[in-house]
Design an enzyme around this catalytic site. Sequence first.
Site, PDB file in Angstrom:
ATOM      1  N   CYS A   2       0.836  -1.201   0.000  1.00 46.40           N
ATOM      2  CA  CYS A   2       0.000   0.000   0.000  1.00 46.40           C
ATOM      3  C   CYS A   2       0.873   1.254   0.000  1.00 46.40           C
ATOM      4  O   CYS A   2       2.047   1.199   0.356  1.00 46.40           O
ATOM      5  CB  CYS A   2      -0.875   0.020   1.240  1.00 46.40           C
ATOM      6  SG  CYS A   2      -1.715  -1.527   1.531  1.00 46.40           S
ATOM      7  N   ARG A  27       2.084   1.355  -5.952  1.00 43.76           N
ATOM      8  CA  ARG A  27       2.275   0.429  -4.828  1.00 43.76           C
ATOM      9  C   ARG A  27       1.011  -0.362  -4.502  1.00 43.76           C
ATOM     10  O   ARG A  27       1.067  -1.360  -3.782  1.00 43.76           O
ATOM     11  CB  ARG A  27       2.704   1.204  -3.584  1.00 43.76           C
ATOM     12  CG  ARG A  27       4.046   1.881  -3.728  1.00 43.76           C
ATOM     13  CD  ARG A  27       4.360   2.666  -2.475  1.00 43.76           C
ATOM     14  NE  ARG A  27       4.613   1.785  -1.348  1.00 43.76           N
ATOM     15  CZ  ARG A  27       5.810   1.429  -0.927  1.00 43.76           C
ATOM     16  NH1 ARG A  27       6.871   1.887  -1.521  1.00 43.76           N
ATOM     17  NH2 ARG A  27       5.948   0.628   0.109  1.00 43.76           N
ATOM     18  N   TRP A  73      -3.526  -2.089  -1.374  1.00 42.31           N
ATOM     19  CA  TRP A  73      -3.398  -3.395  -2.028  1.00 42.31           C
ATOM     20  C   TRP A  73      -3.864  -4.389  -0.972  1.00 42.31           C
ATOM     21  O   TRP A  73      -3.200  -4.599   0.032  1.00 42.31           O
ATOM     22  CB  TRP A  73      -1.949  -3.654  -2.420  1.00 42.31           C
ATOM     23  CG  TRP A  73      -1.751  -4.900  -3.214  1.00 42.31           C
ATOM     24  CD1 TRP A  73      -1.853  -5.038  -4.566  1.00 42.31           C
ATOM     25  CD2 TRP A  73      -1.390  -6.191  -2.717  1.00 42.31           C
ATOM     26  NE1 TRP A  73      -1.587  -6.331  -4.930  1.00 42.31           N
ATOM     27  CE2 TRP A  73      -1.299  -7.057  -3.814  1.00 42.31           C
ATOM     28  CE3 TRP A  73      -1.143  -6.701  -1.433  1.00 42.31           C
ATOM     29  CZ2 TRP A  73      -0.974  -8.408  -3.680  1.00 42.31           C
ATOM     30  CZ3 TRP A  73      -0.810  -8.039  -1.301  1.00 42.31           C
ATOM     31  CH2 TRP A  73      -0.732  -8.873  -2.427  1.00 42.31           C
ATOM     32  N   ASN A  99       0.087   0.057   6.360  1.00 41.40           N
ATOM     33  CA  ASN A  99       0.657  -0.823   5.339  1.00 41.40           C
ATOM     34  C   ASN A  99       1.273  -2.003   6.090  1.00 41.40           C
ATOM     35  O   ASN A  99       2.000  -1.794   7.053  1.00 41.40           O
ATOM     36  CB  ASN A  99       1.728  -0.042   4.554  1.00 41.40           C
ATOM     37  CG  ASN A  99       2.309  -0.858   3.426  1.00 41.40           C
ATOM     38  OD1 ASN A  99       1.812  -1.934   3.116  1.00 41.40           O
ATOM     39  ND2 ASN A  99       3.354  -0.348   2.811  1.00 41.40           N
ATOM     40  N   GLY A 100       0.971  -3.229   5.676  1.00 45.25           N
ATOM     41  CA  GLY A 100       1.538  -4.394   6.361  1.00 45.25           C
ATOM     42  C   GLY A 100       0.446  -5.345   6.816  1.00 45.25           C
ATOM     43  O   GLY A 100      -0.706  -5.229   6.383  1.00 45.25           O
ATOM     44  N   GLU A 484      12.216 -14.596 -17.714  1.00 47.20           N
ATOM     45  CA  GLU A 484      11.875 -13.183 -17.551  1.00 47.20           C
ATOM     46  C   GLU A 484      10.898 -12.731 -18.649  1.00 47.20           C
ATOM     47  O   GLU A 484       9.936 -12.006 -18.372  1.00 47.20           O
ATOM     48  CB  GLU A 484      13.167 -12.352 -17.555  1.00 47.20           C
ATOM     49  CG  GLU A 484      12.987 -10.853 -17.442  1.00 47.20           C
ATOM     50  CD  GLU A 484      12.249 -10.372 -16.202  1.00 47.20           C
ATOM     51  OE1 GLU A 484      11.983 -11.169 -15.289  1.00 47.20           O
ATOM     52  OE2 GLU A 484      11.887  -9.186 -16.178  1.00 47.20           O
ATOM     53  N   LYS A 488       7.168 -11.271 -17.886  1.00 47.19           N
ATOM     54  CA  LYS A 488       6.706  -9.953 -18.360  1.00 47.19           C
ATOM     55  C   LYS A 488       5.363 -10.090 -19.063  1.00 47.19           C
ATOM     56  O   LYS A 488       4.463  -9.302 -18.852  1.00 47.19           O
ATOM     57  CB  LYS A 488       7.713  -9.315 -19.330  1.00 47.19           C
ATOM     58  CG  LYS A 488       8.982  -8.785 -18.735  1.00 47.19           C
ATOM     59  CD  LYS A 488       8.838  -7.565 -17.859  1.00 47.19           C
ATOM     60  CE  LYS A 488       8.591  -7.927 -16.438  1.00 47.19           C
ATOM     61  NZ  LYS A 488       9.636  -8.166 -15.536  1.00 47.19           N
ATOM     62  N   GLU A 491       2.423 -11.020 -16.502  1.00 47.50           N
ATOM     63  CA  GLU A 491       1.978 -10.047 -15.509  1.00 47.50           C
ATOM     64  C   GLU A 491       1.277  -8.839 -16.112  1.00 47.50           C
ATOM     65  O   GLU A 491       0.421  -8.265 -15.469  1.00 47.50           O
ATOM     66  CB  GLU A 491       3.120  -9.621 -14.584  1.00 47.50           C
ATOM     67  CG  GLU A 491       4.246  -8.902 -15.248  1.00 47.50           C
ATOM     68  CD  GLU A 491       5.390  -8.601 -14.292  1.00 47.50           C
ATOM     69  OE1 GLU A 491       5.174  -8.531 -13.085  1.00 47.50           O
ATOM     70  OE2 GLU A 491       6.523  -8.441 -14.782  1.00 47.50           O
ATOM     71  N   HIS A 507      10.860 -33.028 -22.633  1.00 46.65           N
ATOM     72  CA  HIS A 507      10.456 -33.792 -21.450  1.00 46.65           C
ATOM     73  C   HIS A 507       9.054 -33.428 -20.984  1.00 46.65           C
ATOM     74  O   HIS A 507       8.732 -33.632 -19.819  1.00 46.65           O
ATOM     75  CB  HIS A 507      11.489 -33.574 -20.336  1.00 46.65           C
ATOM     76  CG  HIS A 507      12.858 -33.992 -20.742  1.00 46.65           C
ATOM     77  ND1 HIS A 507      13.253 -35.313 -20.788  1.00 46.65           N
ATOM     78  CD2 HIS A 507      13.909 -33.268 -21.186  1.00 46.65           C
ATOM     79  CE1 HIS A 507      14.508 -35.370 -21.224  1.00 46.65           C
ATOM     80  NE2 HIS A 507      14.919 -34.144 -21.474  1.00 46.65           N
ATOM     81  N   LYS A 606       3.857  -2.945  -6.614  1.00 47.54           N
ATOM     82  CA  LYS A 606       5.269  -2.803  -6.953  1.00 47.54           C
ATOM     83  C   LYS A 606       6.185  -3.386  -5.882  1.00 47.54           C
ATOM     84  O   LYS A 606       7.189  -3.999  -6.179  1.00 47.54           O
ATOM     85  CB  LYS A 606       5.576  -1.326  -7.151  1.00 47.54           C
ATOM     86  CG  LYS A 606       6.995  -1.023  -7.577  1.00 47.54           C
ATOM     87  CD  LYS A 606       7.233  -1.479  -8.988  1.00 47.54           C
ATOM     88  CE  LYS A 606       8.655  -1.303  -9.450  1.00 47.54           C
ATOM     89  NZ  LYS A 606       8.952  -2.156 -10.607  1.00 47.54           N
TER      90      LYS A 606
HETATM   91  C1  F6R Z   1       8.136  -8.489 -11.964  1.00 53.81           C
HETATM   92  C2  F6R Z   1       8.364  -7.830 -10.715  1.00 53.81           C
HETATM   93  C3  F6R Z   1       8.394  -8.643  -9.468  1.00 53.81           C
HETATM   94  C4  F6R Z   1       9.567  -8.195  -8.578  1.00 53.81           C
HETATM   95  C5  F6R Z   1       9.531  -8.937  -7.239  1.00 53.81           C
HETATM   96  C6  F6R Z   1      10.716  -8.580  -6.372  1.00 53.81           C
HETATM   97  O1  F6R Z   1       8.147  -7.606 -13.031  1.00 53.81           O
HETATM   98  O2  F6R Z   1       8.526  -6.636 -10.658  1.00 53.81           O
HETATM   99  O3  F6R Z   1       8.462  -9.988  -9.754  1.00 53.81           O
HETATM  100  O4  F6R Z   1      10.752  -8.459  -9.257  1.00 53.81           O
HETATM  101  O5  F6R Z   1       8.354  -8.615  -6.569  1.00 53.81           O
HETATM  102  O6  F6R Z   1      10.733  -7.228  -6.060  1.00 53.81           O
HETATM  103  P1  F6R Z   1      12.054  -6.540  -5.561  1.00 53.81           P
HETATM  104  O7  F6R Z   1      13.049  -6.625  -6.640  1.00 53.81           O
HETATM  105  O8  F6R Z   1      11.647  -5.124  -5.252  1.00 53.81           O
HETATM  106  O9  F6R Z   1      12.500  -7.281  -4.338  1.00 53.81           O
END
Ligand code: F6R
Length: 611
Positions: A2, A27, A73, A99-100, A484, A488, A491, A507, A606
């Site tokens: 949040c 966030r 969130w 937040n938490g 990766e 991308k 998500e 496999h 985020k």
């Molecule tokens: C994917 C993404 C997440 C973060 C993950 C770790 O695009 O952004 O998978 O990589 O939540 O976040 P950090 O790097 O902030 O620990």
Amino acid sequence: MCGIVGYIGKKPAYPVIINGLKKLEYRGYDSAGISVVDDKVKTYKCKGKIADLEKHIKGKDLNGVIGIGHTRWATHGEPNDTNAHPHKSQHGHFIIIHNGIIENYARLKNKLTEKGYKFNTETDTEVLANLIEHIYLKGKVSAEQAVRLALRKVIGAYGLVIICADEPEQLIAARKGSPLVIGIGEDEYFIASDATPIVEYTKSVVYLNDNNIAIVTKSELSLKTIGNNILTPKIQILDLDIGEIDKGDFEHFMLKEIFEQPRSIQDTFRGRISRERNTIHLGGLHKVMPKLVNARRIIIIGCGTSWHAALIGEYLFEEFARIPVEVEYASEFRYRNPVIHIDDVVIVISQSGETADTLAAVNQAREAGALVLGICNVAGSSIPRETQGGVYTHAGPEIGVASTKAFTAQVTVLTMMAMLIGKKRFILDEKKYEKFITELLRIPSKIEEILKNNDLYKKIAGLYVNSNNFIYLGRGYFFPVALEGALKLKEISYIHAEGYPAAEMKHGPIALIDENMPVVVIAPQDDSYEKIVSNIQEVKARGGIVIAVVNKGDKTISEIADHVFEVPSTVLALAPLLTVIPLQLLSYHIAVKRSCNVDQPRNLAKSVTVE
Ligand code: F6R
């Protein structure tokens, strides 16, 4: 998760709070709310984004020079108007944003229910508001004392800002496991879950540490521990520019951040690589270098995209430094009693520096006696403060929820570390070391070249916008790139995608391949080129569609694949930095064409500060 904003000072609080919430919306964005204080506390909140909140409060009384705001969130309770923050205690004495997660909220709720408290929401935050109020009324203590006493009963994580309706001239902020930063202006203070809403007003900030409580009036900040020990605030100067948190001419932050990569990579090695002397200097590792060079094992830990960078780190450290490496998901590492030796070096990777599981892994590894180092993007965040050394990525603020420039900056740091350690261990000879430095310095201009083909990625995206599934394949250094690329796509476009080591396809996953399955193969020329060509042929033989990332001028794959994205050639170990770019743009354009909210994908936030 949040976003939290608080303001106390001399200007109208509402514009500061609402603008701050817009900056923090990345966030969390399922509901939002604000409270402003003049002769009374006025609270408005609703389900949806900040824009919905703005509509909801249009024409309402927003006067006041003190206020708090929250973008949520959801953890406890579905996203709706009632569960949105701020939360008021039953008798209206306390108004809280949080937040938490309060882990023992159920037990606290039962006790408060026995004492006659009724609950209107499903949130743990309302429980906390009522707990503080109960202590305040029963103990006849001050608001600050009530908060401190309540927090001693709480198990879990919190970043909190609290208004007490009876003591409206102050805001109380407290932190455990969820970041809070206080900006210091002239006769005004700003409180936020990260510095982005603060930087346009002041660059002088104080980061709260765990178990800190701050009592803020418009003219004074007093800092204490939850246990009531007085602390001296440590003022730091933000190294953040307001322009960095603006979309500029780009349609989305994600696109801006993809296009920033030539610069963010350059910023990551700026001042650290000397072309003249052919040296790499990483100041944050200076003190720990002897231990790092003699490490018995390196364990690299992260989540999501940072975990993918860690996997590339495994290849880099094993190739250049010949140190055994293990890569761990932070959430798995911390809960499975891992064997850690005192001569192990643990490297944690995190863009935000606040990911709850990664932070917990730091503490666990430190307790076991290992040297713990961080690779983080957000200066002053928790992980750099808890680790014994490390390297900042200098990618600049990453606002798009899908990580792009942070990933390439993380890989850049890992590359520099592996080369430096390899040189110190005499594995990497002078000539090779020099070549790598030269090639690394060329990466930004090669990315510029790749970005010029944006129209091609857009066109190909248009062809597969209605696909339901994608497979991504790569070998060696390109297996993490495949993961990766798949992440991308998943998500931001909500298309199911899987990344596999190309040889694993036989496999099992090969059964999925038919004429509706786009298969993205990362296949620049390397030692296993012939093998990846065979993998592509296997896909084609089963009717699959192949989109291949190849070296410029590649003839063989260009003839078999349906589409190719060319990237300039470089040394193998640096090629992930190039090959990931077309995949980021492919996902971006597919998501845009599917009308998805690219910067704020559903269900995501985020910075994941809850477990
Ligand atoms: C994917 C993404 C997440 C973060 C993950 C770790 O695009 O952004 O998978 O990589 O939540 O976040 P950090 O790097 O902030 O620990």
